[in-house]
Design an enzyme around this catalytic site. Structure first.
Site, short mmCIF file in Angstrom:
data_model
loop_
_atom_site.label_atom_id
_atom_site.label_comp_id
_atom_site.label_asym_id
_atom_site.label_seq_id
_atom_site.Cartn_x
_atom_site.Cartn_y
_atom_site.Cartn_z
N HIS A 63 5.20 -3.55 -4.16
CA HIS A 63 3.89 -3.55 -4.80
C HIS A 63 3.04 -4.28 -3.79
O HIS A 63 2.29 -5.30 -3.94
CB HIS A 63 3.87 -4.54 -6.06
N GLU A 65 2.34 1.91 -4.11
CA GLU A 65 3.89 1.46 -4.78
C GLU A 65 4.74 2.82 -4.92
O GLU A 65 4.77 3.47 -5.99
CB GLU A 65 3.67 0.91 -6.05
C1 G6D Z 1 -2.21 -3.98 -13.74
O1 G6D Z 1 -2.26 -1.65 -14.65
C2 G6D Z 1 -1.96 -2.46 -13.47
C3 G6D Z 1 -0.68 -2.29 -12.98
O2 G6D Z 1 -0.44 -0.89 -12.60
C4 G6D Z 1 -0.65 -3.13 -11.51
O3 G6D Z 1 0.93 -3.13 -11.16
C5 G6D Z 1 -0.79 -4.57 -12.03
O4 G6D Z 1 -1.72 -4.76 -12.67
C6 G6D Z 1 -0.57 -5.70 -10.87
O5 G6D Z 1 -1.32 -4.44 -14.88
#
Ligand code: G6D
Length: 331
Positions: A176, A297
């Site tokens: 991520h 990601e």
């Molecule tokens: C929020 O919806 C987003 C996710 O996709 C992300 O990975 C996260 O923040 C860090 O929940």
């Protein structure tokens, strides 16, 4: 001649961490908490430009652990915090709006991984390993996972995930990484250029779970096929990489002096842009602006456990998992 090196270090801010340096002066910082990248510093105009947006201390990472971390065992959302395998329903943790986000309350991002450094053939890095016992946080199977982070002397940064299980389970990891190619999250990513070889995205519901449908990007805010500035576009979407595409995407800094070009074995790349929720947080390279970072990601499409048209994220005892993603660092 071996030039890439990896060193185990210790600091008050981070405890034990690792630095991989290559012959061109790039530095990749890695940490066993979450098997995460902490920095990716590239020499630009005589200074090191760190293109990863991260925290100042390991304590910060423990309080908000999605930054630049390995995510698993299942990235994205498992709708309804449950899934079915061979007519058995498995219930996972509903850690966001009734769904399981990024593996639940204590996903791979929040675990301490074992670390083993390596150097070979002009590359160096760290092999992180984690054993996840059967039933842990609702996921079946005794899972042995590896996250191999590498920096090469020809300027490639890669993460490779491997796993085995003794019982059928789900497995869909990612990294991520949050990027800002200016070197500071205080500059918005609006003027970054993004080119994605994806003519479709997976449609999502309001809670960001997928619907099973594909949407053509043409004429939509998702159309980065020929390259475009990110602008004020907010993204939190799985881009379905075109079949046979050599590269998934290229992200280029506003000054054109740095670019990341991603190749991946994954069928999709979730792109998430930070927004007002993250704005104002004090990061290692400055105070986060609104729209201060973009997360890239590579992964299987979230929801694949429901929608076989997206492929499979089922891991079985007879077939080990492997998925590699490589960023070519251009500077
Ligand atoms: C929020 O919806 C987003 C996710 O996709 C992300 O990975 C996260 O923040 C860090 O929940």
């Amino acid at each position: 001649m071996q030039m890439a090196t990896v060193t185990k270090l210790d600091s008050k801010a981070f405890g034990t961490y690792y630095e991989v340096k290559n012959e061109n002066g790039e530095i990749l910082g890695l940490h066993p908490f979450g098997a995460r990248a902490m920095s990716l510093a590239l020499p630009v105009d005589g200074t090191l430009r760190d293109v990863l947006v991260g925290w100042k201390t390991i304590t910060d990472y423990k309080e908000n652990s999605y930054y630049n971390t390995t995510i698993g065992p299942v990235a994205g959302r498992i709708a309804g915090a449950q899934f079915e395998l061979d007519e058995t329903i498995y219930k996972t943790e509903a850690n966001q709006k009734g769904n399981t986000l990024h593996g639940g309350f204590v996903g791979f991002d929040a675990r301490n991984w074992e670390a083993q450094t390596f150097t070979k053939d002009n590359e160096a890095g760290v092999i992180f390993t984690l054993n996840d016992p059967d039933g842990n946080h609702g996921f079946p199977g005794n899972l042995a996972a590896k996250a191999i982070y590498t920096l090469t002397d020809d300027n490639q940064y890669s993460f490779k995930f491997e796993a085995t299980t003794d019982k059928k389970t789900l497995f869909n990891p990612t990294n991520h990484g949050y990027y800002n190619l200016t070197g500071s999250p205080s500059e918005s990513i609006d003027t970054h250029n993004l080119q994605i070889n994806a003519h479709f995205v997976a449609k999502t519901n309001d809670d960001v779970t997928t619907t099973g449908e594909k949407v053509a990007v043409a004429g939509t805010k998702f159309d980065f096929v020929t390259g475009a500035k990110i602008g004020e576009t907010l993204l939190d979407d799985p881009f379905l990489i075109d079949e046979g595409a050599q590269k998934a995407l290229t992200l280029t800094a506003p000054d054109g002096k740095v670019a990341l070009s991603l190749m991946t074995q994954a069928p999709a790349v979730v792109i998430y842009t930070t927004g007002t929720g993250e704005a104002g947080t004090v990061m290692k390279n400055g105070v986060m602006a609104n729209h201060g970072a973009v997360a890239i990601e590579p992964q299987g499409v979230p929801g694949t456990e429901i929608y076989p048209q997206f492929g499979s994220i089922t891991l079985t005892a007879d077939k080990p998992y492997t998925m590699e993603s490589t960023f070519k660092l251009i500077f």
